[in-house]
Every structure is written in C-alpha cells, then in structure tokens.
Design a protein around this motif. Structure first.
Motif, PDB file in Angstrom:
ATOM      1  N   ILE A   1      29.451  39.213  75.028  1.00  0.00           N
ATOM      2  CA  ILE A   1      28.736  38.458  76.039  1.00  0.00           C
ATOM      3  C   ILE A   1      27.255  38.180  75.532  1.00  0.00           C
ATOM      4  O   ILE A   1      26.835  37.143  75.726  1.00  0.00           O
ATOM      5  CB  ILE A   1      28.937  38.867  77.580  1.00  0.00           C
ATOM      6  N   GLN A   2      26.638  39.382  75.269  1.00  0.00           N
ATOM      7  CA  GLN A   2      25.488  39.269  75.124  1.00  0.00           C
ATOM      8  C   GLN A   2      25.123  38.387  73.774  1.00  0.00           C
ATOM      9  O   GLN A   2      24.229  37.498  73.660  1.00  0.00           O
ATOM     10  CB  GLN A   2      24.672  40.659  74.519  1.00  0.00           C
ATOM     11  N   SER A   3      26.142  38.518  72.708  1.00  0.00           N
ATOM     12  CA  SER A   3      25.772  37.757  71.627  1.00  0.00           C
ATOM     13  C   SER A   3      26.150  36.232  72.019  1.00  0.00           C
ATOM     14  O   SER A   3      25.432  35.521  71.438  1.00  0.00           O
ATOM     15  CB  SER A   3      26.921  37.938  70.583  1.00  0.00           C
TER      16      SER A   3
ATOM     17  N   ILE B   1      31.522  37.157  83.502  1.00  0.00           N
ATOM     18  CA  ILE B   1      31.621  35.790  83.675  1.00  0.00           C
ATOM     19  C   ILE B   1      30.513  35.046  84.158  1.00  0.00           C
ATOM     20  O   ILE B   1      29.898  34.015  83.700  1.00  0.00           O
ATOM     21  CB  ILE B   1      33.040  35.296  84.536  1.00  0.00           C
ATOM     22  N   CYS B   2      30.075  35.333  85.474  1.00  0.00           N
ATOM     23  CA  CYS B   2      28.722  34.967  86.031  1.00  0.00           C
ATOM     24  C   CYS B   2      27.512  34.902  85.267  1.00  0.00           C
ATOM     25  O   CYS B   2      26.720  34.188  85.275  1.00  0.00           O
ATOM     26  CB  CYS B   2      28.706  35.446  87.469  1.00  0.00           C
ATOM     27  N   SER B   3      27.482  36.164  84.383  1.00  0.00           N
ATOM     28  CA  SER B   3      26.501  36.349  83.553  1.00  0.00           C
ATOM     29  C   SER B   3      26.251  35.119  82.751  1.00  0.00           C
ATOM     30  O   SER B   3      25.176  34.760  82.260  1.00  0.00           O
ATOM     31  CB  SER B   3      26.276  37.645  82.911  1.00  0.00           C
ATOM     32  N   THR B   4      27.390  34.651  82.156  1.00  0.00           N
ATOM     33  CA  THR B   4      27.405  33.527  81.048  1.00  0.00           C
ATOM     34  C   THR B   4      26.994  32.114  81.771  1.00  0.00           C
ATOM     35  O   THR B   4      26.049  31.572  81.193  1.00  0.00           O
ATOM     36  CB  THR B   4      28.517  33.246  80.479  1.00  0.00           C
ATOM     37  N   VAL B   5      27.523  32.029  82.978  1.00  0.00           N
ATOM     38  CA  VAL B   5      26.879  30.886  83.871  1.00  0.00           C
ATOM     39  C   VAL B   5      25.614  30.768  84.117  1.00  0.00           C
ATOM     40  O   VAL B   5      24.828  29.788  83.883  1.00  0.00           O
ATOM     41  CB  VAL B   5      27.795  30.566  85.098  1.00  0.00           C
TER      42      VAL B   5
ATOM     43  N   ILE C   1      31.237  23.405  83.166  1.00  0.00           N
ATOM     44  CA  ILE C   1      30.903  24.808  83.087  1.00  0.00           C
ATOM     45  C   ILE C   1      31.877  25.532  82.259  1.00  0.00           C
ATOM     46  O   ILE C   1      33.124  25.654  82.659  1.00  0.00           O
ATOM     47  CB  ILE C   1      30.796  25.497  84.470  1.00  0.00           C
ATOM     48  N   PRO C   2      31.664  26.187  81.448  1.00  0.00           N
ATOM     49  CA  PRO C   2      32.375  26.872  80.383  1.00  0.00           C
ATOM     50  C   PRO C   2      32.976  28.044  81.010  1.00  0.00           C
ATOM     51  O   PRO C   2      32.701  28.782  82.002  1.00  0.00           O
ATOM     52  CB  PRO C   2      31.698  27.564  79.293  1.00  0.00           C
TER      53      PRO C   2
END
Length: 356
Positions: A184-186, A311-315, A355-356
């Motif tokens: 997720i960081q990447s 998931i929310c961190s990506t959004v 939103i992905p």
C-alpha cells in the motif's frame, strides 16, 4: 438511471483474482426480453451495460436486447470476443470497457497466456469496424502491481480513451497474503508519481490524459461539488440479475443486503434502499470519496484486521494529491492550456467507479 444487465454468470477465463464467474444459480437469464423492455420503459433515459460473467458468451441475447430496447449502450467485457460483434451493433455502443491489467506480462499472468495480444488485436479491429465511442481500459489491481508502470503503459500505447483501475478486493479479505501494508505504501507513492505525470502531460500536450480517478475527483474539486457514492450503486445504478431480481451493486449480487427489488418494480422505487453507512458517512473526506464501495462497506466483517483502514488510506492519499494539484490545474485552465470541459467525465456513469 444505469443498469448492469447480467447476461450470464459464466466466464471463459479463470483470472487469478476472480476464479471464472459465479457459481450461484441461476447462471442464465430467466425473464423474457419483453419483461425487461417493460421495466426499462419506465425510465426516460436508461443506460444499459452488458455484464457477466462474460457477456459476449451470450452475444445473441445481447443483440436481441439491443434490437428491442432503446437506450444508451455500454459493455464491460474481457475483450476476447469483441471481434464477433457485427458493425451495426458496435456502432450502437456509447462505451466499451475492456478488462486489461497493464503490460503484456502483467495481463497474461493475471488473466491467462495470450490474453493481452488478443485484446489488443480486437480493440484495433472494432475501431476498424466502426466503433467510435469511448474505449476504456478497465484494470484490476491485485497486490504487488506496479500501478505507475502499468497505467503509463496503457496511456502511452494510444489504444484507449480512458483508463480506470480498481483495487482487487480479495487482498483485503481474511487470509490474504502478507505484505499488504508495505505494498500500500508503494501504491501510494506510485499514485503521487502518476499525478505528477498527469500534470506534466497537460502542460506538454495541452490535452488531459483520460485517467478516470483523477478527472472524476478533480472535476468535483474544481467545481466545489460534493459527491455521493461515485459509482452510483443503490442510488441510480443497479444490476439486473438473471432471475429478474435487482441488486444495488453488480459485485454483491450473492448477498441478501444488496437485493432491492425486481423488474416488476418501477425503477425509481429502487433508489436509496441500500446506502453506505459508517464509518464512511462520518469521515472528513466523505464529500470527495462518497464511500468508495457499497459492497465493501456492507461486508466489513469479512475484511482482515485493519483492512478497511488500509483501503481508506489509499483513498485519502489520492484525494490529498489531487487537492494539492488543484491550484495548478486551475492555472492551466485559466491560461487556456487545457479546457475545463475535458475534466467532465464520465457524462453518465459508464461502469467506472471513479474511486479505485
């Protein structure tokens, strides 16, 4: 309103993140086309999207519906049978969404040997046969994907008008493979790089690259508009299941919470029966995100520990990057480097969740 018509639950592929369609019965349409026509006739401007499984396994049924029911037509397909659609039907499609995950090695690893080449050959063929509508690359992004590299490949190959991606939900389920937090960081780093590339391309070409998650969110930011669930599921977007029941979302057709009626109902009576709940509606970026995914929001108990937060961190990262870019985009519009209207996409929901 927008309707996914599930022509069949069968699929001719066995993708690593899916498994070849749904096993739940019935797999084939049980209602008559006249019943479907009667249902859709109560909507003044239906957008009809053929879906599956793989909808082109039932191409004859698709053609009968297109002959009988007026509307704006869309299809979401794995692309392997696009060469079988006759020109007179191709020309009826407003949009065609083709499943492709990026570069050849990535697509073939996820979807099967030779899939990439067949898809690219077929999308060239449908252009030659008269399809002039919106051609969308519809990516699925499982854990480990280099999103920057693969989106750039699809953007630079020149074949697609727009590119959209969706994170593979299976990676957030209980029992998913380890290492998700690091990936997720990447992924977030790659989103930052993509936003930078997107802006540079506007400056260089005076054209807005069709990166759907960016255009959709940026349009809202520039106009100061708040969004509900961007895919529209349960609001003005529904799936017609093979047995004639109506689901608020095409992904959650096997879950009772998602069933909101049947084709014996009036379309407007289906709206807002199933909506996104907490923690989304109390979130400070709910007005941008809209809740991301109705299915995942209602299936939180199936997620791995901290899965929802990941998931929310990506959004949140996507929203922050686009908010930071908004002043520069305004400058490009004010200086007439780009046209503001180029950020207005889609004109109606064509199967891209934004939103992905």
């Amino acid at each position: 309103m927008h309707y996914h018509i599930i022509l069949t639950k069968e699929c001719n592929l066995n993708c690593s993140y899916c498994g070849g369609g749904s096993d739940s019965p019935p797999k084939e349409i049980q209602y008559s086309i006249s019943d479907l026509k009667s249902f859709l006739s109560r909507d003044e401007a239906p957008a009809i999207e053929f879906y599956g499984g793989e909808p082109l396994l039932r191409i004859e049924t698709m053609k009968k519906i297109m002959d009988a029911v007026p509307g704006r037509y869309v299809i979401q397909t794995n692309g392997l049978f696009l060469d079988r659609i006759e020109p007179q039907y191709l020309k009826k499609f407003h949009s065609i969404l083709v499943s492709i995950d990026g570069k050849k090695d990535v697509t073939d690893r996820n979807r099967g040997e030779g899939v990439y080449d067949r898809v690219m050959r077929n999308i060239k063929l449908i252009r030659q046969n008269g399809f002039s509508g919106d051609l969308v690359a519809r990516m699925t992004v499982p854990q480990g994907t280099d999103i920057y590299e693969n989106v750039l490949h699809l953007a630079e190959c020149g074949a697609f008008d727009h590119i959209h991606w969706q994170l593979g939900f299976e990676m957030f389920w209980e029992g998913a493979e380890p290492g998700l937090e690091e990936w997720i960081q990447s992924y977030n780093t790659d989103i930052s790089l993509l936003v930078g590339w997107w802006i540079e391309e506007m400056e260089r070409t005076h054209h807005v690259p069709g990166i759907v998650p960016f255009t959709g969110v940026m349009n809202s930011l520039l106009n100061g508009t708040q969004s509900r669930l961007r895919c529209g599921s349960g609001i003005d977007f529904f799936a017609v299941m093979p047995d004639g029941r109506i689901s608020a979302c095409p992904v959650s057709i096997d879950f009772d919470f998602s069933v909101v009626g049947s084709i014996s109902d009036t379309p407007v009576s289906l709206c807002n029966r199933v909506l996104v709940g907490e923690p989304c509606i109390s979130c400070d970026i709910f007005h941008i995100c809209g809740g991301r995914c109705l299915f995942v929001n209602h299936a939180q108990d199936m997620l791995r520990k901290n899965g929802y937060a990941l998931i929310c961190s990506t959004v949140r990262h996507l929203a922050q990057e686009l908010e930071a870019a908004a002043p520069l985009i305004r400058e490009l519009i004010d200086s007439r480097v780009i046209e503001k209207d180029a950020l207005y996409y889609p004109e109606f929901n064509n199967g891209c969740e934004i939103i992905p």
